[in-house]
Design a protein around this motif. Structure first.
Motif, short mmCIF file in Angstrom:
data_model
loop_
_atom_site.label_atom_id
_atom_site.label_comp_id
_atom_site.label_asym_id
_atom_site.label_seq_id
_atom_site.Cartn_x
_atom_site.Cartn_y
_atom_site.Cartn_z
N ARG A 218 0.82 -1.21 0.00
CA ARG A 218 0.00 0.00 0.00
C ARG A 218 0.85 1.27 0.00
NH1 ARG A 218 -2.23 -4.19 2.55
NH2 ARG A 218 -4.48 -4.53 2.56
N ASN A 219 2.16 1.10 -0.28
CA ASN A 219 3.11 2.23 -0.26
C ASN A 219 3.02 3.01 1.03
OD1 ASN A 219 4.13 1.76 -2.95
ND2 ASN A 219 2.20 2.60 -3.73
N ALA A 220 2.89 2.29 2.14
CA ALA A 220 2.62 2.93 3.42
C ALA A 220 3.80 2.88 4.38
CB ALA A 220 1.40 2.27 4.08
N ILE A 221 5.02 2.66 3.86
CA ILE A 221 6.21 2.70 4.71
C ILE A 221 6.97 3.99 4.41
CG2 ILE A 221 8.39 1.58 5.33
CD1 ILE A 221 7.14 -1.08 4.47
N HIS A 222 7.06 4.86 5.42
CA HIS A 222 7.76 6.13 5.25
C HIS A 222 9.14 6.15 5.89
CE1 HIS A 222 4.33 7.63 3.29
NE2 HIS A 222 3.79 8.38 4.22
#
Length: 322
Positions: A218-222
């Motif tokens: 979910r491209n949710a790692i920052h």
């Protein structure tokens, strides 16, 4: 990926001495504390924002050593019932975001926070079971009345300043698992992402590789913190994973934090690094040291040596064999 450190570990060293020290160990990037629980020993945002010459000197100190700033950290609790601390954390967050924009730093790391159990409560409350039913009702109120409203406003502020928010998945705060991170992200937007710290996942019974896959799709790692955990199953049988004993009680605790490689072997850590690469994360691997069995310098240097063997640094190549 770039190997770096959460510099609050060296809070007793002046800024330039700290930077020289981490540079000498071959690190490339630094995460700097700007308030909240980590403090602001190396960077006071309000001072730098008010004085362009101090801001320039700070930036030059980092860049002249060939280093970059991976993140500014203001890990606090902006929704705590302690109004004075909440206001402090909120102002530090705003100043940190403004400073990040000026420095060209893309990520601010922090905690989601935990409010009280009801309006007028004196202390934060972290419900961990849906029954008795009042615990579930407390959690629903906390999310709807405190957590989501705060981060909708704070998230928009960060987005307006071209900054992403990396919330550390940490027990004791409302966002502490992939599910809670994704729930808040759905309510607030993509400006919210995870600061994945395997040490806090292991003691909750979560496989970090699986968590990285869930969040990465979910491209949710920052952001990513590198810290280990040792779980003592005999003590788990006595105290459970929600062990409330002091971290100093290391012989009896169910789990303790360790330097990288001292809780899980390097095959496990290689799998973690590979999972990060596989989901497209190419940011900092920021070492955090909270190992009570080692001195700061020894624990940190061992984590650096272990990670330097496995961190993937070169750009992803074309698959010549395909």
């Amino acid at each position: 990926m770039e190997l770096g450190v959460f510099a609050v570990l060296f809070a007793e060293k002046p800024l330039e001495e700290m930077l020289d020290h981490i540079k000498s160990l071959g690190l490339e990037t630094v995460e700097i504390g700007t308030g909240g629980y980590p403090g602001n020993a190396h960077c006071n945002p309000s001072e730098l924002l008010a004085d362009e010459s101090k801001l320039k000197a700070f930036k030059d100190a980092v860049e002249s050593r060939g280093l970059t700033i991976s993140s500014l950290s203001c890990h606090g609790n902006p929704i705590t019932p302690d109004k004075e601390f909440a206001d402090q954390c909120h102002q530090e967050f705003l100043d940190t975001v403004r400073l990040a924009e000026k420095l060209g730093v893309e990520v601010v790391t922090t905690f989601s926070g935990t409010p009280g159990a009801y309006e007028g409560a004196k202390a934060p409350s972290w419900p961990v079971a849906p029954w008795p039913n009042e615990h579930g009702e407390i959690l629903k109120w906390q999310w709807e009345e405190k957590l989501i409203p705060y981060w909708k406003e704070a998230g928009q502020f960060a987005a307006d300043h071209n900054v992403k928010i990396a919330l550390e998945l940490h027990g004791g705060f409302l966002v502490h698992t992939p599910a809670t991170l994704l729930k808040l992200r759905e309510a607030v937007g993509d400006v919210i992402g995870a600061n994945v710290d395997p040490s806090h996942l292991w003691w909750q019974g979560i496989d970090p590789v699986a968590a990285i896959k869930i969040l990465g799709k979910r491209n949710a790692i920052h952001f990513f913190h590198a810290k280990d955990t040792y779980i003592d199953q005999e003590n788990v049988n006595m105290h459970g994973l929600l062990d409330m004993q002091s971290y100093a009680n290391m012989q009896d605790r169910a789990w303790i934090f360790r330097s990288v490689g001292y809780g899980h072997d390097m095959k496990v850590w290689s799998d973690i690094i590979s999972a990060l690469r596989n989901v497209g994360y190419d940011g900092a691997v920021s070492i955090e040291h909270e190992d009570g069995l080692m001195s700061i310098d020894e624990g940190f240097s061992k984590a650096v040596a272990n990670l330097q063997q496995i961190v993937i640094k070169e750009p992803l190549p074309d698959m010549w064999w395909v």
